[in-house]
Design a protein around this motif. Structure first.
Motif, PDB file in Angstrom:
ATOM      1  N   GLU A 123     131.870 121.599  -4.358  1.00 29.06           N
ATOM      2  CA  GLU A 123     131.972 120.490  -3.414  1.00 29.06           C
ATOM      3  C   GLU A 123     131.579 120.917  -2.004  1.00 29.06           C
ATOM      4  OE1 GLU A 123     132.947 116.963  -4.185  1.00 29.06           O
ATOM      5  OE2 GLU A 123     131.916 118.058  -5.775  1.00 29.06           O
ATOM      6  N   VAL A 124     131.827 122.176  -1.675  1.00 32.39           N
ATOM      7  CA  VAL A 124     131.378 122.714  -0.382  1.00 32.39           C
ATOM      8  C   VAL A 124     129.856 122.706  -0.325  1.00 32.39           C
ATOM      9  CG1 VAL A 124     131.263 124.797   1.042  1.00 32.39           C
ATOM     10  CG2 VAL A 124     133.431 124.128  -0.018  1.00 32.39           C
ATOM     11  N   VAL A 125     129.227 123.204  -1.387  1.00 28.17           N
ATOM     12  CA  VAL A 125     127.765 123.260  -1.433  1.00 28.17           C
ATOM     13  C   VAL A 125     127.176 121.854  -1.406  1.00 28.17           C
ATOM     14  CG1 VAL A 125     125.771 123.942  -2.834  1.00 28.17           C
ATOM     15  CG2 VAL A 125     127.740 125.476  -2.640  1.00 28.17           C
ATOM     16  N   ARG A 126     127.740 120.960  -2.214  1.00 34.95           N
ATOM     17  CA  ARG A 126     127.227 119.584  -2.256  1.00 34.95           C
ATOM     18  C   ARG A 126     127.353 118.916  -0.888  1.00 34.95           C
ATOM     19  NH1 ARG A 126     128.897 114.357  -2.966  1.00 34.95           N
ATOM     20  NH2 ARG A 126     131.081 115.015  -2.827  1.00 34.95           N
ATOM     21  N   GLY A 127     128.513 119.082  -0.237  1.00 33.96           N
ATOM     22  CA  GLY A 127     128.720 118.470   1.074  1.00 33.96           C
ATOM     23  C   GLY A 127     127.765 119.030   2.115  1.00 33.96           C
ATOM     24  N   ALA A 128     127.498 120.350   2.053  1.00 33.81           N
ATOM     25  CA  ALA A 128     126.584 120.964   3.014  1.00 33.81           C
ATOM     26  C   ALA A 128     125.162 120.459   2.817  1.00 33.81           C
ATOM     27  CB  ALA A 128     126.630 122.480   2.878  1.00 33.81           C
ATOM     28  N   ILE A 129     124.762 120.271   1.565  1.00 36.24           N
ATOM     29  CA  ILE A 129     123.395 119.797   1.287  1.00 36.24           C
ATOM     30  C   ILE A 129     123.193 118.372   1.804  1.00 36.24           C
ATOM     31  CG2 ILE A 129     121.825 119.105  -0.569  1.00 36.24           C
ATOM     32  CD1 ILE A 129     122.844 121.541  -2.143  1.00 36.24           C
ATOM     33  N   ILE A 130     124.140 117.498   1.513  1.00 35.98           N
ATOM     34  CA  ILE A 130     123.953 116.101   1.925  1.00 35.98           C
ATOM     35  C   ILE A 130     124.191 115.900   3.420  1.00 35.98           C
ATOM     36  CG2 ILE A 130     124.545 115.246  -0.371  1.00 35.98           C
ATOM     37  CD1 ILE A 130     127.295 114.507   0.646  1.00 35.98           C
ATOM     38  N   SER A 131     124.738 116.936   4.091  1.00 40.37           N
ATOM     39  CA  SER A 131     124.950 116.820   5.541  1.00 40.37           C
ATOM     40  C   SER A 131     123.695 117.148   6.350  1.00 40.37           C
ATOM     41  CB  SER A 131     126.089 117.747   5.984  1.00 40.37           C
ATOM     42  OG  SER A 131     125.691 119.111   5.916  1.00 40.37           O
ATOM     43  N   VAL A 132     122.672 117.705   5.698  1.00 38.26           N
ATOM     44  CA  VAL A 132     121.430 118.019   6.393  1.00 38.26           C
ATOM     45  C   VAL A 132     120.803 116.714   6.892  1.00 38.26           C
ATOM     46  CG1 VAL A 132     119.101 118.994   6.161  1.00 38.26           C
ATOM     47  CG2 VAL A 132     121.053 120.123   5.075  1.00 38.26           C
ATOM     48  N   ALA A 133     120.339 116.727   8.111  1.00 36.45           N
ATOM     49  CA  ALA A 133     119.815 115.506   8.746  1.00 36.45           C
ATOM     50  C   ALA A 133     118.746 114.835   7.890  1.00 36.45           C
ATOM     51  CB  ALA A 133     119.253 115.844  10.124  1.00 36.45           C
ATOM     52  N   ARG A 134     118.802 113.528   7.831  1.00 40.65           N
ATOM     53  CA  ARG A 134     117.866 112.753   7.008  1.00 40.65           C
ATOM     54  C   ARG A 134     116.416 113.030   7.403  1.00 40.65           C
ATOM     55  NH1 ARG A 134     118.033 108.650   3.510  1.00 40.65           N
ATOM     56  NH2 ARG A 134     116.276 107.207   3.408  1.00 40.65           N
ATOM     57  N   GLY A 135     116.199 113.283   8.696  1.00 38.50           N
ATOM     58  CA  GLY A 135     114.837 113.545   9.158  1.00 38.50           C
ATOM     59  C   GLY A 135     114.223 114.760   8.491  1.00 38.50           C
ATOM     60  N   GLN A 136     115.057 115.746   8.145  1.00 41.04           N
ATOM     61  CA  GLN A 136     114.561 116.944   7.470  1.00 41.04           C
ATOM     62  C   GLN A 136     114.056 116.608   6.067  1.00 41.04           C
ATOM     63  OE1 GLN A 136     114.389 120.020   9.016  1.00 41.04           O
ATOM     64  NE2 GLN A 136     115.019 118.868  10.832  1.00 41.04           N
ATOM     65  N   TRP A 137     114.770 115.723   5.402  1.00 38.30           N
ATOM     66  CA  TRP A 137     114.341 115.286   4.072  1.00 38.30           C
ATOM     67  C   TRP A 137     113.014 114.523   4.173  1.00 38.30           C
ATOM     68  CZ3 TRP A 137     117.181 116.600  -0.271  1.00 38.30           C
ATOM     69  CH2 TRP A 137     118.481 117.078  -0.035  1.00 38.30           C
ATOM     70  N   GLU A 138     112.961 113.630   5.142  1.00 34.38           N
ATOM     71  CA  GLU A 138     111.757 112.811   5.295  1.00 34.38           C
ATOM     72  C   GLU A 138     110.555 113.663   5.670  1.00 34.38           C
ATOM     73  OE1 GLU A 138     113.074 110.066   8.224  1.00 34.38           O
ATOM     74  OE2 GLU A 138     114.121 108.766   6.775  1.00 34.38           O
ATOM     75  N   ALA A 139     110.776 114.679   6.521  1.00 29.76           N
ATOM     76  CA  ALA A 139     109.681 115.575   6.897  1.00 29.76           C
ATOM     77  C   ALA A 139     109.190 116.362   5.680  1.00 29.76           C
ATOM     78  CB  ALA A 139     110.139 116.526   7.996  1.00 29.76           C
ATOM     79  N   SER A 140     110.120 116.755   4.820  1.00 24.44           N
ATOM     80  CA  SER A 140     109.736 117.498   3.618  1.00 24.44           C
ATOM     81  C   SER A 140     108.895 116.639   2.683  1.00 24.44           C
ATOM     82  CB  SER A 140     110.990 117.991   2.883  1.00 24.44           C
ATOM     83  OG  SER A 140     111.790 118.791   3.726  1.00 24.44           O
ATOM     84  N   VAL A 141     109.290 115.378   2.551  1.00 20.77           N
ATOM     85  CA  VAL A 141     108.519 114.450   1.719  1.00 20.77           C
ATOM     86  C   VAL A 141     107.130 114.239   2.321  1.00 20.77           C
ATOM     87  CG1 VAL A 141     108.391 112.072   0.883  1.00 20.77           C
ATOM     88  CG2 VAL A 141     110.574 113.306   0.820  1.00 20.77           C
ATOM     89  N   ALA A 142     107.074 114.114   3.650  1.00 21.76           N
ATOM     90  CA  ALA A 142     105.787 113.911   4.322  1.00 21.76           C
ATOM     91  C   ALA A 142     104.859 115.098   4.119  1.00 21.76           C
ATOM     92  CB  ALA A 142     106.022 113.690   5.811  1.00 21.76           C
ATOM     93  N   LEU A 143     105.424 116.302   3.951  1.00 18.78           N
ATOM     94  CA  LEU A 143     104.618 117.496   3.702  1.00 18.78           C
ATOM     95  C   LEU A 143     104.257 117.649   2.228  1.00 18.78           C
ATOM     96  CD1 LEU A 143     106.500 120.002   6.024  1.00 18.78           C
ATOM     97  CD2 LEU A 143     104.204 119.061   6.375  1.00 18.78           C
ATOM     98  N   ASN A 144     104.620 116.646   1.440  1.00 22.89           N
ATOM     99  CA  ASN A 144     104.283 116.607   0.008  1.00 22.89           C
ATOM    100  C   ASN A 144     104.905 117.776  -0.764  1.00 22.89           C
ATOM    101  OD1 ASN A 144     103.064 115.286  -2.171  1.00 22.89           O
ATOM    102  ND2 ASN A 144     101.266 116.612  -2.087  1.00 22.89           N
ATOM    103  N   MET A 145     106.124 118.147  -0.377  1.00 20.17           N
ATOM    104  CA  MET A 145     106.822 119.217  -1.092  1.00 20.17           C
ATOM    105  C   MET A 145     107.490 118.673  -2.347  1.00 20.17           C
ATOM    106  SD  MET A 145     108.740 121.453   1.855  1.00 20.17           S
ATOM    107  CE  MET A 145     107.831 122.449   3.030  1.00 20.17           C
ATOM    108  N   SER A 146     107.556 119.509  -3.376  1.00 22.05           N
ATOM    109  CA  SER A 146     108.351 119.154  -4.543  1.00 22.05           C
ATOM    110  C   SER A 146     109.821 119.285  -4.178  1.00 22.05           C
ATOM    111  CB  SER A 146     108.020 120.083  -5.713  1.00 22.05           C
ATOM    112  OG  SER A 146     108.430 121.406  -5.416  1.00 22.05           O
ATOM    113  N   ARG A 147     110.695 118.773  -5.046  1.00 19.85           N
ATOM    114  CA  ARG A 147     112.126 118.873  -4.743  1.00 19.85           C
ATOM    115  C   ARG A 147     112.568 120.327  -4.656  1.00 19.85           C
ATOM    116  NH1 ARG A 147     115.855 115.262  -8.263  1.00 19.85           N
ATOM    117  NH2 ARG A 147     115.163 113.712  -6.722  1.00 19.85           N
ATOM    118  N   GLY A 148     112.033 121.163  -5.547  1.00 21.11           N
ATOM    119  CA  GLY A 148     112.390 122.570  -5.512  1.00 21.11           C
ATOM    120  C   GLY A 148     111.955 123.246  -4.222  1.00 21.11           C
TER     121      GLY A 148
END
Length: 242
Positions: A123-148
């Protein structure tokens, strides 16, 4: 500052153990207790590896795996968080043999404590992952990265810094939980102390040393986690500056 203070406390604890050992009544017990402490540290280190592995596997499975595996991950987390570590230890040691699976007491100790702490850590790991700013996720998608790639290069490095303080608390809990393994015949620090106390009735001497040894182990873990937290924070600062 905090690391220096903790280091000073650790040095004072070790010095006090040394000073007490100069007294024959304390020195009589110290070698045996240190032998038990070695086993306690071994169980702590191996159980920590199991806990960290299970925490990451369970957290990532709960977030991203297919639905049946998510259910399995959730079941693991809730079962091991919702039941006593002592009961889990007894179940693996006394109940599993009824199904034809007999494990060595040391293996049971590592697995039971590792799985128990791993459930909380998930639960610590899960909470830390979902706490990362949404912009970081969106930037990763924009760079065409896979989920891994996204998790490995962008998300987990940022989440790691947020995980360290609660993981420090969990590892301290793990150190204290190792005292339970004395109940399945492992000659750890606690069992050594109980045996010495029963045969000599030197309660003050025995348990004063035990308290100080446990404190020294816990302070060592705390210092290591604070150093790790500091370095992770510096890495994040350099990353933002770049």
């Amino acid at each position: 500052m905090w690391i220096r203070m903790l280091a000073a406390m650790l040095a004072a604890t070790l010095l006090l153990i040394l000073l007490l050992s100069l007294n024959d009544e304390y020195w009589l017990f110290l070698p045996g207790l240190l032998q038990g402490a070695v086993l306690t540290v071994e169980i702590t280190l191996l159980a920590a590896i199991v806990a960290i592995f299970m925490a990451f596997v369970a957290a990532l499975a709960k977030l991203y795996a297919p639905l049946p595996i998510r259910w399995l991950s959730s079941a693991y987390i809730e079962i091991f968080r919702g039941t006593s570590a002592l009961v889990q230890l007894f179940w693996l040691y006394f109940v599993l043999p009824q199904f034809g699976v007999s494990l060595d007491a040391f293996v049971v100790a590592v697995l039971a404590l590792g799985l128990n702490i791993g459930a909380y850590g998930a639960e610590v790991v899960r909470g830390a992952i979902i706490s990362v700013a949404r912009g970081q996720w969106e930037a990763s998608v924009a760079l065409n990265m896979s989920r891994g790639q996204m998790l490995r290069r962008i998300i987990l490095p940022q989440a790691f810094a947020a995980m360290i303080p609660p993981w420090g608390n969990l590892l301290i809990e793990l150190v204290k939980s190792t005292s339970l393994v004395s109940l399945i015949t492992l000659a750890d620090l606690t069992l050594k102390a109980q045996q010495m106390n029963q045969t000599t009735l030197k309660t003050v001497q025995v348990f004063t040393l035990v308290l100080l040894i446990y404190l020294a182990i816990s302070l060592t873990v705390t210092i290591a986690m604070r150093v790790l937290e500091q370095r992770a924070g510096q890495g994040m600062t350099r990353g933002k500056a770049a």
